[in-house]
Design an enzyme around this catalytic site. Structure first.
Site, mmCIF file in Angstrom:
data_model
loop_
_atom_site.group_PDB
_atom_site.id
_atom_site.type_symbol
_atom_site.label_atom_id
_atom_site.label_comp_id
_atom_site.label_asym_id
_atom_site.label_seq_id
_atom_site.Cartn_x
_atom_site.Cartn_y
_atom_site.Cartn_z
ATOM 1 C CD GLU A 47 -18.813 20.233 10.782
ATOM 2 O OE1 GLU A 47 -19.211 20.997 9.893
ATOM 3 O OE2 GLU A 47 -18.927 18.977 10.736
ATOM 4 C CB ALA A 156 -5.907 -9.621 -23.027
ATOM 5 C CB SER A 162 -6.011 -10.297 -19.572
ATOM 6 O OG SER A 162 -6.966 -10.857 -18.698
ATOM 7 N NE ARG A 201 -7.586 -10.367 -3.881
ATOM 8 C CZ ARG A 201 -8.144 -10.044 -5.051
ATOM 9 N NH1 ARG A 201 -9.445 -9.917 -5.151
ATOM 10 N NH2 ARG A 201 -7.386 -9.830 -6.126
#
Length: 377
Positions: A47, A156, A162, A201
């Site tokens: 505000e 995995a 994995s 990233r």
């Protein structure tokens, strides 16, 4: 109001322990005069920013804001007073503030002679502020569990590899989730298997996003070794260990990290779970809440995910499902305290999206299962 909601979303991940808030000021004729959003805790509220943008055109006008204006003085003054001093005649807000400290803005506005109306696009505004509202109402951080799996539910391969189950598009979306979270939590198994970095990233990092706190649930305090990517200094790190864990080995690793990266990771001691396996999840979340964490992205492996689900603290699930079959390997979820089909945690799917070749499924826990009926004698 939709413009105010869009403005609020710009600061997801940057405002904790405050909510994200957007505001649009209209002049006395109903024309847009100014806009703003809360950028960071300690800075001007939405505000105040919008009033500054509008200047004298705010007098006699309307403030449209996603959250009921606050009444308390913290690091900044109360927004109700700022609106009154600017001469605003009317305030339209979406969601009522549920906190006892800052709530009551509508009544305060009315007392100042300002017409106040709530509820406009409340569901849309609440969805944009879901994490903060959940934390405010439950007194613990909002938890989003994210995982990636193959079509047959494997996280995995059988040999433990994995990485890159999903496509670049899905992995980029994970960085969006990280950017919007206050903390990213993993367990010791993930640290040992993947040596993750867990920082945001890509374009968001280049734009100066607030990096989330990286949290490792490491009961024994032995998962992190010298050179671990979690200790690279790109984001703050907190290691949660059992309250009876030995301090020496971890202290040596953290001292080495401080020498290399110029930043010491923090350590917090958490009670063990009642069954002695791992940390008490509720206590861990309480410790994070005390550090101003209002939203958690759970990226841990199947064991930690099972512990969070068993504790009943997962608020949303995001699954990246890759069109890949492995046939063997660890499942995406381990023991979650569910022993029979009647106890299964049912989810309500709220969205299904394509990300490259992958599917992103978003779901929330459904109602708790009904207890089995008992026969009358």
């Amino acid at each position: 109001m939709r413009r105010a909601i869009a403005l609020a979303a710009r600061a997801l991940g940057d405002t904790s322990p405050n909510p994200v808030v957007g505001c649009v000021v209209l002049d006395a004729a109903g024309r847009p005069a100014g806009e703003g959003h809360h950028v960071r805790a300690g800075g001007p509220h939405a505000e105040v920013a919008a009033l500054a943008d509008a200047g004298e055109r705010a007098r006699g006008g309307t403030a449209v804001v996603t959250l009921e204006p606050c009444t308390h003085t913290g690091r900044t003054g109360p927004c109700v007073r700022a609106l009154a001093e600017a001469g605003v005649a009317r305030v339209v807000y979406a969601v009522a503030d549920p906190t006892p400290v800052a709530g009551g803005g509508a009544a305060a506005l009315a007392a100042a002679g300002i017409d106040a109306e709530g509820g406009l696009l409340a569901d849309e505004a609440a969805a944009g502020n879901e994490a903060w509202l959940t934390a405010a109402l439950r007194g613990r951080p909002y938890v989003l569990w994210k995982y990636a799996a193959t079509l047959d539910g494997r996280s995995a391969a059988a040999d433990g590899t994995s990485r890159w189950i999903t496509s670049p598009a899905a992995r980029a979306d994970v960085h969006r989730l990280r950017a919007e979270a206050d903390a990213v939590v993993v367990g010791s198994g993930t640290v040992r298997a993947d040596d993750p970095q867990l920082a945001v990233r890509g374009p968001r990092a280049e734009a100066g996003v607030t990096q989330p706190l990286r949290v490792v649930a490491d009961t024994a305090g032995t998962a992190l070794g010298p050179g671990a990517r979690l200790l690279d200094g790109s984001a703050p790190t907190l290691v949660a260990v059992a309250d009876d864990a030995a301090a020496g080995p971890l202290a040596a690793v953290l001292d080495d990290a401080a020498a290399r990266a110029g930043r010491r990771a923090g350590v917090v001691r958490i009670p063990r779970a009642a069954d002695g396996r791992g940390l008490d999840v509720t206590a861990l979340l309480a410790a994070l809440y005390g550090r101003d964490v209002r939203s958690v992205l759970l990226e841990g492996g199947p064991t930690l995910a099972g512990a969070f689900l068993a504790a009943g603290v997962v608020d949303r699930v995001v699954c990246y499902l890759a069109p890949v079959l492995l046939g063997a390997g660890p499942a995406a979820l381990a023991d979650a305290g569910i022993g029979t089909i009647g106890e299964a945690l049912r989810l309500d799917v709220t969205a299904v999206d394509h990300l490259g070749p992958d599917l992103r499924l978003t779901a929330v826990p459904g109602p708790a299962p009904e207890p089995p009926a008992t026969k009358e004698s």
